[in-house]
Design an enzyme around this catalytic site. Structure first.
Site, PDB file in Angstrom:
ATOM      1  N   HIS A  24      -8.485  33.124  39.752  1.00 14.02           N
ATOM      2  CA  HIS A  24      -8.548  31.753  39.246  1.00 14.02           C
ATOM      3  C   HIS A  24      -9.078  30.775  40.297  1.00 14.02           C
ATOM      4  O   HIS A  24      -9.119  29.577  40.045  1.00 14.02           O
ATOM      5  CB  HIS A  24      -7.163  31.274  38.798  1.00 14.02           C
ATOM      6  CG  HIS A  24      -6.559  32.104  37.711  1.00 14.02           C
ATOM      7  ND1 HIS A  24      -5.820  33.229  37.966  1.00 14.02           N
ATOM      8  CD2 HIS A  24      -6.620  31.984  36.362  1.00 14.02           C
ATOM      9  CE1 HIS A  24      -5.429  33.765  36.817  1.00 14.02           C
ATOM     10  NE2 HIS A  24      -5.905  33.031  35.825  1.00 14.02           N
ATOM     11  N   GLU A  52     -16.189  39.861  28.187  1.00 16.40           N
ATOM     12  CA  GLU A  52     -17.248  39.079  28.834  1.00 16.40           C
ATOM     13  C   GLU A  52     -18.622  39.711  28.653  1.00 16.40           C
ATOM     14  O   GLU A  52     -19.633  39.018  28.507  1.00 16.40           O
ATOM     15  CB  GLU A  52     -16.917  38.909  30.324  1.00 16.40           C
ATOM     16  CG  GLU A  52     -15.699  38.055  30.597  1.00 16.40           C
ATOM     17  CD  GLU A  52     -14.369  38.775  30.422  1.00 16.40           C
ATOM     18  OE1 GLU A  52     -13.318  38.109  30.411  1.00 16.40           O
ATOM     19  OE2 GLU A  52     -14.393  40.025  30.266  1.00 16.40           O
TER      20      GLU A  52
END
Length: 681
Positions: free
Chosen positions: A483, A412
């Site tokens: 999530h 990321e």
């Protein structure tokens, strides 16, 4: 691949004019280096100075190899001679050191010893040492995409190579075969930490010896001629092979790490004396004399000339204006795109409703057609029929090609850092990234997010990362940890990045279009449970635009104001309808934009209803609602007939089992009860 470079330069082989120029630059640089601490002693400025003495050879060579108009240079805080050698004047160096308003690097906003000249593509870099490696890789990617002849130079100390983003940068540059020259200036210490505590290899560059498409060059960074040969060869290889090169330069640190360090605490007298004996500047002067290219009188004359240059620069810099207190709010972010057709971000069009996911997909494609200098990358972004983890970007690579739509590694930091760098190449470039497959996985990119947040402010408006960060956010999918969680409560506290959260398909399209047409970074949070939700469907005009900082009143009311955004907007509307059957009239305000915030709509609504409930999916404790409560208490307290209340998640992570998820996340029943309690207060 390790490459041995033949020394092309020597006092005998190099033209006298060139040798003289190098000596002038080294003399000027050393005078500035030694003068800098005096400004601190006189309380004038330069409160941070990291002396470069001992790095003279490699820094002269970096600056001399840099080609203005072709290359981009990312220096680090010790690169004073690099900056001088590249063409930054003594006056400009001092203006930076004493933090004047006319400092080219930042106008006094950034720490001294952070050298830049934006018009020459000498970039202002953050104090996060080494993270500019990713920006250099991003620029190099743009150079390759646009077939631009040039290289990106990234310079740093050897200790910062231990940072994860350096490995990501070098891995990415070698994978993509990009024209980057990474310079490691190795003086053996990271402040007081010796190199043996950093890495097992004697030379940190050798950690990368197994990488394909990568050339490693070792040189003596104390030797001008060896350094010049190495840097010229590195630039040639980077351009001709379109591949990255590491130049590992062995240097010596003659003095303290900085003016806040005492090297006597960790270096004995013998080591300090040995370092001083290796002074590259004195060695170069001695070489010029022993080779009989210059006389003592000639070099002394140059010394006197450079003293005058420094004194003149000092005199001018001391007269320069200081930054003003009121300027702190200037250049927080660039002005955003303003819609003329949809100034309030609303429309009255009828027609077929569109899904939330299709609205985003359609707008992405429309903006890519609108601006050919638009790019997107991220994890799982483009492999055959795949288009992001939720297929939001489905079909984009097929239409726009792999040059504009491509995968990033599972890193990321790399995804976001190279977006910052890529956007530095041209002002009309817009980069959209899926910053992580799920918002919860974005945290490794936080150092790049923070860097991006103050780029525009720190550079005093010289550079703005034109980047849209898309993140699939929130819960209600049974995803559990990593999530299902929300970030806006934490990220809203970091100034400089716009944050938007659409609740309906039309706003999803309109906010995304405005983000693409604005300058500056935007965090675009997509409540993923709404992608295919019937509740979130709406008619979406092809050209719809939603301004930043404009809330939307989703339901008019007189008895209670409910402020919300994202997933919980639909719960609030359901609860309000239920209460309408009981005789209550609830107004629902969908913020849409968190930063900037539409305070006017919030306060006007409270003036009308005299009560306020804040509802969001994120945790109540530490959530963005707390900031809203503070603003309302400051600016609308006299209009309240009841305390401001909040409904949100419990102060826990989000559990995976659906029973746990339901216990943690807010729902329509809880929202209804929160409304009812306030209405009856």
């Amino acid at each position: 691949m390790l490459k041995k470079v033949e020394k092309k330069y020597s006092a005998k082989k190099t033209p006298k004019a060139e040798l003289k120029k190098w000596y002038e630059l080294m003399t000027l640089g050393r005078m500035l280096d030694e003068r800098a601490p005096n400004y601190l002693k006189q309380a004038v400025g330069w409160s941070y100075h990291a002396p470069y003495a001992g790095h003279d050879g490699i820094q002269l060579a970096i600056g001399q190899t840099f080609v203005r108009g072709e290359d981009h240079l990312f220096p680090y805080y010790r690169d004073m001679l690099t900056a001088v050698s590249a063409g930054i004047t003594a006056e400009e160096i001092i203006l930076n050191g004493i933090s004047k308003a006319t400092d080219l690097a930042s106008g006094g906003r950034h720490m001294s010893n952070h050298f830049a000249k934006p018009e020459w593509k000498i970039h202002n870099v953050s104090s996060c040492t080494g993270n500019h490696t990713l920006h250099a890789v991003g620029v190099a990617r743009a150079m390759k995409r646009y077939k631009h002849k040039g290289v990106a130079f990234s310079s740093q100390g050897e200790s910062s190579v231990s940072e994860g983003y350096c490995y990501e940068a070098i891995n990415g540059a070698s994978c993509e075969k990009l024209p980057v020259v990474f310079v490691f200036q190795d003086n053996g210490y990271g402040i007081s930490v010796p190199k043996r505590d950093q890495t097992a290899n004697e030379r940190v560059a050798d950690n990368f010896s197994g990488f394909l498409n990568l050339t490693i060059i070792h040189c003596d960074g104390k030797d001008v001629f060896d350094s010049m040969s190495a840097m010229e060869e590195a630039r040639r290889i980077a351009i001709e092979k379109c591949e990255p090169v590491i130049v590992h330069a062995d240097c010596v640190r003659i003095g303290n790490h900085s003016n806040s360090d005492k090297h006597e605490w960790y270096r004995d007298e013998e080591e300090r004396a040995a370092a001083k004996a290796q002074d590259p500047y004195l060695a170069y002067r001695k070489e010029l004399l022993s080779s009989k290219v210059f006389t003592e009188a000639e070099l002394n004359a140059i010394d006197e000339e450079q003293k005058k240059v420094v004194l003149d620069a000092h005199t001018k810099a001391m007269k320069a204006p200081n930054p003003t207190p009121e300027s702190i709010f200037d250049n927080l972010w660039p002005e955003s795109y303003v819609s003329t057709k949809y100034p309030e971000g609303t429309h009255n069009q009828s027609g077929e409703e569109t899904k939330f996911i299709d609205a985003i997909n359609g707008t992405l494609k429309a903006e890519f057609r609108h601006n050919p200098n638009t790019f997107i990358w991220g994890q799982d972004m483009a492999n055959k029929e795949k288009g992001g983890i939720f297929n939001v970007s489905k079909g984009m690579q097929q239409e726009f090609g792999i040059e504009r739509v491509f995968n990033g590694p599972i890193a990321e930091d790399f995804i976001l850092g190279t977006a910052n760098g890529f956007s530095r190449f041209r002002d009309d470039i817009r980069v959209c990234v899926e910053g992580a497959e799920f918002a919860d996985y974005f945290w490794p990119a936080m150092e790049q997010y923070i860097e991006m947040s103050h780029d525009y402010w720190r550079s005093n408006g010289a550079f703005s990362p034109n980047v849209i960060i898309r993140l699939a956010s929130g819960g209600y999918i049974g995803g559990g940890l990593y999530h299902s969680q929300n970030l806006e409560g934490s990220l809203a506290a970091i100034p400089g990045i716009r944050i938007v959260v659409p609740s309906f398909a039309d706003d999803a399209a309109g906010l995304l279009r405005t983000a693409f047409r604005s300058k500056g970074p935007t965090l675009y949070l997509e409540p993923k449970s709404l992608y295919n939700s019937k509740q979130a469907m709406a008619v979406v005009p092809d050209d719809f635009e939603v301004p930043f900082g404009k809330a939307r009143v989703r339901r008019e009311g007189t008895d209670l104001t409910v402020i919300t955004y994202g997933n919980t907007t639909h719960m609030c509307l359901e609860a309000a309808e239920k209460l309408a059957g009981e005789g209550y009239n609830v107004e629902v305000v969908d913020l849409r934009s968190i930063i900037p915030l539409d305070e006017e709509t919030i306060i006007n609504s409270i003036k009308k209803t005299n009560r306020c409930l804040i509802v969001h999916e994120d945790k109540v404790f530490g959530g963005f609602g707390g900031e809203l409560v503070g603003i309302i208490n400051d600016k609308a307290f006299e209009h309240l007939d009841a305390p401001v209340k909040r409904v949100g998640s419990t102060f826990t992570p989000v559990g995976f089992n659906r029973i746990l998820e339901r216990a943690i996340l807010p729902n329509t029943d809880r929202v209804y009860q929160g409304m009812l309690d306030l209405l009856k207060y």
